[in-house]
Design a protein around this motif. Structure first.
Motif, short mmCIF file in Angstrom:
data_model
loop_
_atom_site.label_atom_id
_atom_site.label_comp_id
_atom_site.label_asym_id
_atom_site.label_seq_id
_atom_site.Cartn_x
_atom_site.Cartn_y
_atom_site.Cartn_z
N UNK A 114 -7.49 -0.96 -20.91
CA UNK A 114 -6.36 -1.82 -20.56
C UNK A 114 -6.78 -3.28 -20.63
N UNK A 115 -5.83 -4.15 -20.97
CA UNK A 115 -6.11 -5.59 -21.03
C UNK A 115 -6.40 -6.15 -19.64
N UNK A 116 -5.71 -5.64 -18.61
CA UNK A 116 -5.89 -6.10 -17.24
C UNK A 116 -6.05 -4.90 -16.30
N UNK A 117 -7.23 -4.33 -16.24
CA UNK A 117 -7.42 -3.13 -15.42
C UNK A 117 -7.12 -3.34 -13.94
N UNK A 118 -7.45 -4.53 -13.40
CA UNK A 118 -7.16 -4.79 -11.99
C UNK A 118 -5.65 -4.78 -11.74
N UNK A 119 -4.89 -5.36 -12.65
CA UNK A 119 -3.43 -5.38 -12.49
C UNK A 119 -2.86 -3.97 -12.57
N UNK A 120 -3.42 -3.15 -13.44
CA UNK A 120 -2.95 -1.76 -13.53
C UNK A 120 -3.17 -1.04 -12.20
N UNK A 121 -4.33 -1.24 -11.61
CA UNK A 121 -4.61 -0.59 -10.33
C UNK A 121 -3.70 -1.12 -9.23
N UNK A 122 -3.43 -2.43 -9.25
CA UNK A 122 -2.52 -2.99 -8.25
C UNK A 122 -1.12 -2.38 -8.39
N UNK A 123 -0.67 -2.18 -9.61
CA UNK A 123 0.62 -1.56 -9.84
C UNK A 123 0.63 -0.11 -9.35
N UNK A 124 -0.45 0.60 -9.59
CA UNK A 124 -0.54 1.98 -9.11
C UNK A 124 -0.47 2.03 -7.59
N UNK A 125 -1.18 1.12 -6.94
CA UNK A 125 -1.13 1.06 -5.47
C UNK A 125 0.28 0.76 -4.99
N UNK A 126 0.99 -0.09 -5.72
CA UNK A 126 2.35 -0.47 -5.32
C UNK A 126 3.30 0.71 -5.39
N UNK A 127 3.24 1.50 -6.45
CA UNK A 127 4.22 2.56 -6.65
C UNK A 127 3.89 3.83 -5.87
N UNK A 128 2.67 3.95 -5.35
CA UNK A 128 2.31 5.14 -4.59
C UNK A 128 2.89 5.08 -3.18
N UNK A 129 3.35 6.21 -2.68
CA UNK A 129 3.77 6.30 -1.29
C UNK A 129 2.55 6.27 -0.39
N UNK A 130 2.69 5.97 0.90
CA UNK A 130 1.55 6.11 1.81
C UNK A 130 1.00 7.53 1.74
#
Length: 257
Positions: A114-130
């Motif tokens: 990915x071009x921005x791996x940190x941003x991808x992980x931040x997006x994954x954290x955002x869309x995941x439920x607790x």
């Protein structure tokens, strides 16, 4: 790595996964993902990237999607490993899902290309439920394949797609920890040397058992399983009143004359 280079590297990985070494990796990851996802429950699950692997095949959630990049060559990647058409086209850095809407996200070899791996992980954290879960597959730089790849960059004859920036397991755990994604399990596999033919890879199949026993952290690929932790949140049950009720007691009263 810009977006155009990232897209080219992902396509290069797709082509590499069709090689004998790619088939070797896919077989290990498919078996491991089947075991990991079989007992993960919820409603919504998404696999992002690498449609040659059906990461959600063993999962029993009612809503499961396989996603590819918005600019992928759908002539080659129109159908996933399961034969199902790719359901979602997206940009890895901007996932088209509501916040706290997914129970499970699987990222097979997405972050390293990915071009921005940190941003991808931040997006994954955002869309995941607790307490939502994420599973990440990656190539291990601390392996025979990682050494071969490093030498290939010098001799310009790489074994894996050249554009990939492989992430070590400790570094991946640090990234996850910063996002409150706690690692629960990790797996390593593919201990055979970096051969290009299926014949030679099969000859060294005995190294799988030996590697798991003697040098478990030197497998060519790893799989990390993490859970989204929310600080200050505690699961509580109903507030049952455990105190037994007292028997009614008579109250003395004075009769008036």
């Amino acid at each position: 790595m810009d977006s155009a280079a990232s897209e080219k590297s992902i396509i290069a990985l797709d082509e590499w996964l069709l090689s004998p070494a790619g088939a070797y990796v896919r077989a290990f990851e498919q078996a491991c993902l089947d075991e990991l996802t079989a007992d993960i429950f919820g409603y919504n699950a998404v696999q992002i990237g690498v449609p040659q692997i059906d990461a959600l095949a063993a999962n029993r959630m009612p809503n499961k999607w396989q996603a590819a990049t918005r600019t992928s060559t759908f002539d080659e990647l129109e159908f996933a490993a399961s034969g199902k058409q790719i359901a979602v086209a997206l940009d890895f850095a901007e996932l088209p899902f509501a916040s706290q809407s997914l129970d499970l996200v699987v990222l097979p070899h997405v972050l390293e290309f990915a071009a921005e791996p940190h941003q991808v992980l931040r997006e994954v954290e955002r869309v995941l439920i607790p307490e939502g879960q994420v599973i990440i597959c990656g190539f291990n730089p601390a392996s025979l394949w990682g050494v071969r790849q490093g030498l290939g960059k010098v001799t310009r004859s790489g074994y894996l797609p050249a554009a990939g920036e492989f992430i070590s397991m400790p570094r991946m755990k640090d990234w996850l920890k910063l996002l409150n994604l706690g690692v629960t399990r990790s797996h390593f596999g593919c201990y055979a040397p970096p051969f290009r033919t299926a014949q030679w890879i099969n000859r060294f199949a005995v190294m799988e058992g030996a590697g798991q026993k003697w040098w478990p952290y030197l497998g060519a690929v790893y799989i990390v399983h993490a859970i989204k932790r929310v600080k200050g949140m505690h699961l509580i049950g109903p507030a049952w009143n455990k105190k037994s009720s007292r028997a009614p007691q008579a109250v003395p009263a004075t009769n008036r004359e």
